[in-house]
Design a protein around this motif. Structure first.
Motif, mmCIF file in Angstrom:
data_model
loop_
_atom_site.group_PDB
_atom_site.id
_atom_site.type_symbol
_atom_site.label_atom_id
_atom_site.label_comp_id
_atom_site.label_asym_id
_atom_site.label_seq_id
_atom_site.Cartn_x
_atom_site.Cartn_y
_atom_site.Cartn_z
ATOM 1 N N LEU A 80 0.831 -1.207 0.000
ATOM 2 C CA LEU A 80 0.000 0.000 0.000
ATOM 3 C C LEU A 80 0.865 1.256 0.000
ATOM 4 N N GLN A 81 1.886 1.275 0.831
ATOM 5 C CA GLN A 81 2.797 2.416 0.897
ATOM 6 C C GLN A 81 3.507 2.617 -0.440
ATOM 7 N N SER A 82 3.923 1.522 -1.064
ATOM 8 C CA SER A 82 4.596 1.591 -2.363
ATOM 9 C C SER A 82 3.677 2.177 -3.429
ATOM 10 N N MET A 83 2.405 1.795 -3.399
ATOM 11 C CA MET A 83 1.438 2.324 -4.363
ATOM 12 C C MET A 83 1.283 3.834 -4.221
ATOM 13 N N VAL A 84 1.178 4.285 -2.984
ATOM 14 C CA VAL A 84 0.996 5.721 -2.729
ATOM 15 C C VAL A 84 2.257 6.492 -3.122
ATOM 16 N N ASP A 85 3.436 5.908 -2.833
ATOM 17 C CA ASP A 85 4.698 6.580 -3.184
ATOM 18 C C ASP A 85 4.835 6.745 -4.697
ATOM 19 N N GLN A 86 4.310 5.789 -5.464
ATOM 20 C CA GLN A 86 4.493 5.802 -6.913
ATOM 21 C C GLN A 86 3.312 6.421 -7.672
ATOM 22 N N GLU A 87 2.285 6.862 -6.966
ATOM 23 C CA GLU A 87 1.115 7.427 -7.636
ATOM 24 C C GLU A 87 1.408 8.776 -8.269
ATOM 25 N N ASP A 88 0.587 9.160 -9.210
ATOM 26 C CA ASP A 88 0.659 10.493 -9.820
ATOM 27 C C ASP A 88 0.061 11.486 -8.821
ATOM 28 N N LYS A 89 0.891 12.363 -8.279
ATOM 29 C CA LYS A 89 0.428 13.273 -7.225
ATOM 30 C C LYS A 89 -0.591 14.296 -7.730
ATOM 31 N N LYS A 90 -0.684 14.457 -9.035
ATOM 32 C CA LYS A 90 -1.719 15.345 -9.567
ATOM 33 C C LYS A 90 -3.084 14.651 -9.549
ATOM 34 N N ARG A 91 -3.048 13.307 -9.579
ATOM 35 C CA ARG A 91 -4.286 12.508 -9.517
ATOM 36 C C ARG A 91 -4.074 11.364 -8.531
ATOM 37 N N PRO A 92 -3.991 11.677 -7.244
ATOM 38 C CA PRO A 92 -3.720 10.628 -6.247
ATOM 39 C C PRO A 92 -4.817 9.563 -6.211
ATOM 40 N N LEU A 93 -4.439 8.370 -5.797
ATOM 41 C CA LEU A 93 -5.347 7.229 -5.773
ATOM 42 C C LEU A 93 -6.317 7.328 -4.600
ATOM 43 N N SER A 94 -7.601 7.157 -4.892
ATOM 44 C CA SER A 94 -8.602 7.121 -3.828
ATOM 45 C C SER A 94 -8.562 5.757 -3.147
ATOM 46 N N ASP A 95 -9.236 5.634 -1.993
ATOM 47 C CA ASP A 95 -9.271 4.354 -1.288
ATOM 48 C C ASP A 95 -9.918 3.271 -2.151
ATOM 49 N N ASP A 96 -10.955 3.644 -2.907
ATOM 50 C CA ASP A 96 -11.615 2.668 -3.792
ATOM 51 C C ASP A 96 -10.652 2.153 -4.853
#
Length: 485
Positions: A433-449
């Motif tokens: 989960l932490q890895s996913m958030v670290d690698q997400e596009d910060k302009k379009r961050p991933l929602s919990d869904d």
């Protein structure tokens, strides 16, 4: 009509010795020395030091040798019971290899003046009269550990009237408060986060730079929008381009929201003392107890030899009998304490060795994804001890590995089922989960869904509420607050 009934019940009660052992088990290595010193002070039959003769091997069985209810004249008193090598020169070490030439080393604790002391020193450099100094001291005394003054100035004025007999008003207090807000660290004595950020921006080396001016406008006029990361509203309200907004926001986020720093008001470097040392000898993991701070303990020979005098004296002498009863109690207590220390070591080692065996793959390379689901019951069954005993060890101890120092409770986690039917540690899921958030596009961050769907695609059967819980435990904000320009 009153009746007298006789009933028989079966209940379990802990003996005083068991209660003290439980307390001793919870003591971490850093505090063990203080606990032993306390026992040495209250029990003259317990001494620090070791006998010249070689110590014999230790028996790990915790026995009760206390005959407390037996009359003194019926007890068989044997001097050897107290001068046996097992008690007279017992050293609290885990691996049995003790070097008598080893030097005792103090654990270094680096500390400096407290935050309040530093502020008082800066206050003394100002050209203030005695009245103003007292007001300044009252304000500094109202600064909380994170660097803020949250008390109303009216309340501080009342305190000055009652405690210092100083009549003042808001204008005078605010005038001195502004002087204190110019102290180091920047942002100190602010009354809220907005004021704290403004103070820091105004003290920038080049306050006229466009970037600083834009940041000041955002904090002054769009603070609510800034905290909610509504950057499009900030751009329209302050008439800024996307690049100007990005530069200003980056400057603000680099400021210190807690100028007081530490939670206790001290600038301090602390060194964690691990209870266990884990070494990897060519793939073979070995556990030893860290016990450098524990002194050697032995039974007092002079106290034990008093029984010789008792055996040769008139046993009908009441005063002598009372004296020997007292000595006997102290000797028994000393003998029990050494037994309890041995039992403590045995319990600690057995627990740690079971954890290492259970999490062997992790301890080989330190990869968090290799952690297996493990609960207290797993270890308790493995070492045939009560769950509460394992819990006491896990909650207060730490182990030093090649990858860092870990609290034992770090290795306990619930399992999450996968598509393949296996159970994996929730720490593995948190790591992914932490890895996913670290690698997400910060302009379009991933929602919990979205995070749930991605985890499900990787084979982790996990619900949205669980993802939200893990995200909060990892201190990851919601998607809206992770958005960047």
């Amino acid at each position: 009509m009153q009746k007298l009934n006789l009933s028989q019940t079966l209940s379990q009660k802990l003996s005083p010795q068991q209660i003290q052992f439980i307390k001793l088990l919870q003591v971490p290595t850093a505090e063990l020395d203080a606990r032993i010193e306390e026992e040495l002070e209250i029990n003259p039959a317990l001494e620090e030091g070791r006998e010249e003769k070689e110590e014999s091997s230790q028996d790990d069985t915790f026995e009760d040798n206390y005959e407390e209810d037996m009359p003194m004249e019926d007890r068989d008193i044997n001097l050897d019971d107290y001068l046996d090598d097992e008690y007279s020169g017992y050293k609290m070490h885990g691996d049995g290899n003790y070097n008598p030439d080893e030097e005792d080393r103090e654990i270094p604790i680096s500390s400096q003046a407290s935050l309040h002391e530093q502020l008082i020193q800066q206050l003394n450099f100002l050209k203030l009269d005695d009245r103003q100094k007292l007001i300044g001291q009252q304000l500094i005394g109202s600064i909380e550990n994170d660097g803020y003054i949250r008390r109303d100035l009216e309340a501080i004025i009342n305190d000055l009237a009652f405690s210092q007999n100083i009549e003042t008003d808001i204008d005078e207090v605010e005038e001195i408060l502004v002087k204190i807000q110019n102290f180091d660290p920047a942002g100190i004595a602010a009354r809220n986060l907005q004021e704290c950020l403004l103070i820091q921006l105004e003290r920038k080396e080049h306050p006229d730079d466009p970037e600083v001016q834009h940041a000041l406008r955002i904090v002054q006029d769009c603070f609510d929008e800034f905290t909610k990361k509504h950057y499009s509203k900030i751009q329209r309200k302050c008439d800024l381009t996307e690049e100007e907004t990005k530069e200003a926001v980056n400057l603000i986020t680099r400021l210190n929201p807690k100028p007081g720093g530490t939670s206790d008001g001290l600038v301090r470097t602390q060194y964690i003392i691990p209870d266990f040392i884990l070494t990897n000898n060519s793939g073979k993991l070995e556990v030893s107890l860290n016990s450098k701070n524990a002194p050697e303990l032995r039974i007092s020979r002079s106290y034990a030899e008093m029984f010789d005098a008792y055996d040769k004296s008139d046993k009908k002498d009441k005063k002598l009998k009372e004296t020997v009863t007292f000595v006997k109690q102290k000797l028994d207590a000393a003998k029990w304490f050494i037994d309890a220390i041995k039992q403590r070591q045995n319990t600690l080692l057995r627990t740690m060795e079971a954890i290492v065996e259970y999490q062997y793959e992790f301890f080989l390379d330190g990869d968090e994804t290799n952690l297996r689901p493990m609960i207290l019951k797993d270890i308790a069954e493995k070492i045939d001890m009560d769950i509460s005993t394992v819990s006491r060890v896990a909650n207060s101890k730490a182990v030093q590995t090649e990858f860092g120092v870990y609290p034992l409770k770090y290795f306990f986690s619930e399992g999450i089922s996968t598509d393949s039917g296996e159970d994996v540690s929730n720490r593995e899921v948190k790591s992914v989960l932490q890895s996913m958030v670290d690698q997400e596009d910060k302009k379009r961050p991933l929602s919990d869904d979205k995070l749930v769907k991605l985890l499900n695609q990787k084979g982790y059967n996990i619900a949205r509420r669980t993802v939200a819980k893990y995200r909060e435990q990892l201190q990851i904000p919601v998607a809206r607050l992770r958005k960047e320009l």
